[in-house]
Design an enzyme around this catalytic site. Structure first.
Site, PDB file in Angstrom:
ATOM      1  CB  SER A 147       6.188 -11.662   6.283  1.00  0.00           C
ATOM      2  OG  SER A 147       5.112 -12.171   7.028  1.00  0.00           O
ATOM      3  NE  ARG A 190       2.356 -10.604  16.367  1.00  0.00           N
ATOM      4  CZ  ARG A 190       1.087 -10.983  16.201  1.00  0.00           C
ATOM      5  NH1 ARG A 190       0.200 -10.807  17.170  1.00  0.00           N
ATOM      6  NH2 ARG A 190       0.697 -11.524  15.064  1.00  0.00           N
ATOM      7  CG  ASP A 209       1.011 -11.847   5.322  1.00  0.00           C
ATOM      8  OD1 ASP A 209       0.998 -12.405   4.209  1.00  0.00           O
ATOM      9  OD2 ASP A 209       1.356 -10.667   5.475  1.00  0.00           O
TER      10      ASP A 209
END
Length: 713
Positions: free
Chosen positions: A399, A335, A453
């Site tokens: 991540s 994203r 995150d």
């Protein structure tokens, strides 16, 4: 009433017949019982399973609802009985009164000179002299008329052939009415069972006892025919009972003992998963100890809970403003986000994002190819937003396992999740991204922060609530972060202020400190996982593993004959078949057991109502333990913050994200209660995060820019 035995939930419905009928002529009368859904029985606590209801249907009509079909003979029988006005339905259908009804009709017809030449005998006028056995004999297949003559002669009458034929017909009418009334009420019960089960067509067995049903030559056939005519959408089988009051009671007792033994066996297996308050306090104590080991420079290398510095040293204070880019790379989808942060009266966060796919050949190619693709996606997004060539501060949610050396330097330790791009492991991902940007020579970006995150979750909630100093993710995986005093973060120089520490608490227990709490099912799940021996705490609480724990327990139950009738389906043997989302669905308070069975059938598991109750209990035990363990870990975190600051009480907010927390019907409530119980000096609030990996990355960047600008003044 004999045979109509009630037992809550697990019990009588293990017998073949969900409906039981008694028709006697020896004083016990008539009654029925059937299996009713527990949630319909308001007089008993509990709403799961079924219970046998003793209808006592002989009293049907005592409130007057049958007055329009009761005859003068029914009224006369009732008035002459020991309980006038009571058991009116029973007095219309049971063997105790059938012969008496025939006698009263014969008396009336004789008085009206329609029978016996108008003559009466003392015997005919005596109550009880015409027995139900006489009705059965007269309606026999052979010599019914001759038998009628014998009975009438015994009663002191001199009957003609016509008198005998009329008596035979009267017996037929009385017994047929009895069979039809009985059938009508049975049809009502069958209709209710069918509606309870929600089935288009019901298959049911009716267990029947009583001498009228067994000895009358036509009663049973008439009863069966009328029931099937009244409920054509029910396939009904009638099964004669042998000694319902003796053998039946013994069978119910045997079933009760068997079920009790099975229940005890299941509880013994589940017992290790049910944690006491003392055990949870011990988990909290051990977590605090492992946190200290992870923070200490001396023991950090061997500590399973790594307590990684994030170089995030402040949470949002509301003065942040500006446009920021955020990248979110954690899988095959990537994203790019534009996050507009406003302060003052228009304070708020506005987000625009676009999702891009990373082809497998790029995931498995070179590092340059991967990061060139990422930059290509950024360029496309900026053009899409009409911001081509604009230079913005950027936060990068990456991540994958990394060693972070500063807010904008993060060394990739190893690829996971299917990535194998060469030339990246051991390199700083920020440098790799900047080099790709420079190769394109189209725009420049200020990479301010590499973000975890969990930290992003804390920062997202921190923007809404200034008391938010803890981040928690409980989804596919599980992790926590919190604001630690700099003097305790020994891996980073400096004593002043605070820094967010990424706990990586999923590895809690990897050194064996949780062995006394791990069950055989935890061990089985761990041994067959991709990273055996690692992330043991996470494997006890996160969404990726709870379904597997449940599946292993169900297999164990089935092998022991405690579930699914001891038959293990091939589907149940399939790893991963029992997804954690099914736990959430099965434990939903809105879900009836019928729907639980539908879920199990979807999984290829043919289950009974009892099986559904057992599966639901297993799901509850496993999910509750997970929530309690998570709560114990969190209690250690908030208590450490309180003790760090030397406070008697602490008010703190935990920002939370993750599907298990958000979608499971009870997880959050159990976790909250556990934290409150184990950390009574902390007033802990919980705030659900929205997009910690995207919005959170931008907010970390915004805070860093605010601090950087303040330092330049």
């Amino acid at each position: 009433m004999a045979g109509c035995v009630g037992r809550k939930g697990r019990g009588v419905h293990d017998l073949d017949a969900p409906l039981y009928l008694i028709l006697e002529d020896n004083g016990t009368g008539s009654n029925a019982c059937y299996m009713e859904e527990m949630h319909h029985i308001d007089t008993v606590e509990g709403d799961e399973g079924r219970m046998c209801i003793n209808m006592e249907w002989g009293a049907f009509g005592d409130d007057g609802v049958l007055d329009d079909i009761r005859t003068e003979f029914d009224h006369e029988i009732d008035m002459g009985s020991l309980n006038p006005g009571k058991q009116l339905f029973e007095k219309m259908i049971s063997g105790m009164y059938m012969g008496e009804l025939v006698r009263l009709i014969l008396v009336k017809m004789a008085k009206e000179e329609l029978l016996f030449g108008g003559k009466l005998s003392p015997e005919l006028l005596a109550t009880g002299r015409f027995e139900t056995k006489d009705v059965s004999d007269i309606e026999g297949e052979k010599d019914g008329i001759r038998k009628a003559r014998e009975v009438l002669v015994r009663l002191g009458l001199d009957p003609t052939q016509e008198d005998c034929v009329a008596t035979h017909r009267i017996c037929q009418i009385v017994s047929t009415r009895s069979a039809n009334l009985c059938a009508a009420t049975l049809a009502a019960v069958l209709r209710r069972i069918k509606e309870n089960k929600g089935e288009e067509r019901l298959r049911s067995t009716i267990g029947v006892d009583g001498s009228v049903y067994k000895k009358h030559p036509h009663f049973a056939k008439r009863l069966h025919k009328t029931v099937r005519r009244l409920v054509p959408d029910c396939d009904v089988r009638f099964l004669r009972s042998e000694d319902g009051s003796g053998k039946g009671a013994a069978m119910v007792t045997a079933v009760a003992h068997r079920l009790a033994d099975q229940h005890r066996a299941r509880q013994k297996i589940l017992e290790p998963l049910k944690l006491s308050r003392e055990q949870l306090l011990e988990v909290k104590r051990r977590m605090k100890l492992e946190m200290e080991r992870g923070l200490s420079k001396e023991t950090h290398a061997i500590a399973p809970v790594k307590m990684l510095p994030t170089y995030v040293c402040a949470t949002p204070d509301g003065t942040e403003k500006g446009d920021f880019l955020a990248l979110d790379l954690g899988g095959t989808n990537f994203r790019v986000l534009l996050v507009r942060v406003r302060n003052g009266k228009r304070r708020g966060v506005e987000m625009h994002n676009k999702i891009y796919t990373i082809p497998q050949e790029v995931m498995h190619g070179t590092g340059d190819e991967l990061f060139d693709h990422i930059v290509q996606c950024i360029a496309d997004f900026l053009e899409y937003m009409g911001m081509k060539g604009v230079s913005l501060p950027l936060g990068f949610t990456f991540s994958f396992p990394c060693k972070q050396n500063s807010l904008d330097e993060s060394i990739l330790l190893q690829w996971t999740k299917g990535f194998k791009a060469s030339g990246c492991e051991g390199e700083d991902v920020v440098t790799l991204l900047k080099e790709a940007i420079h190769r394109r020579e189209e725009f420049d970006l200020d990479v301010v922060a590499v973000v975890n995150d969990t930290v992003g979750t804390m920062m997202t909630c921190g923007y809404e609530d200034p008391h938010c100093e803890v981040g928690l993710i409980i989804g596919t995986g599980c992790n926590a972060c919190y604001m630690e005093e700099m003097r305790n973060v020994e891996l980073v120089e400096g004593e002043e202020g605070r820094m967010c520490v990424n706990m990586e608490w999923g590895a809690f227990g990897d050194n064996g400190c949780l062995e006394d709490l791990r069950t055989e099912f935890d061990v089985a799940v761990d041994e067959l996982s991709l990273n055996a021996g690692k992330q043991r705490f996470e494997k006890m609480i996160s969404g990726m593993y709870l379904g597997e724990i449940v599946r292993n327990i169900l297999i164990d139950f089935t092998k022991r004959g405690l579930l699914f009738r001891g038959r293990i389906s091939e589907r149940l043997k399939t790893r991963g078949i029992f997804e954690t989302k099914f736990l959430s669905q099965i434990e939903s308070d809105r879900l009836a057991l019928l729907q639980v069975r539908a879920i199990l059938q979807h999984l290829g598991l043919e289950s009974t109502c009892d099986d559904s109750i057992i599966v639901k209990e297993v799901c509850t035990v496993v999910a509750r333990r997970a929530a309690q363990l998570c709560g114990a870990g969190l209690a250690a975190v908030v208590d450490k913050i309180r003790e760090n600051r030397g406070l008697d009480t602490l008010k703190v907010t935990v920002g939370v994200d993750g599907t298990l927390y958000k979608l499971h019907p009870h997880f959050a409530k159990v976790m909250h209660a556990t934290v409150k119980d184990l950390a009574p000096k902390c007033d802990v609030s919980f705030l659900e995060s929205e997009d910690g990996s995207g919005k959170g990355a931008a907010l970390i960047t915004a805070v860093a820019c605010r601090i950087r600008e303040a330092g330049q003044r």
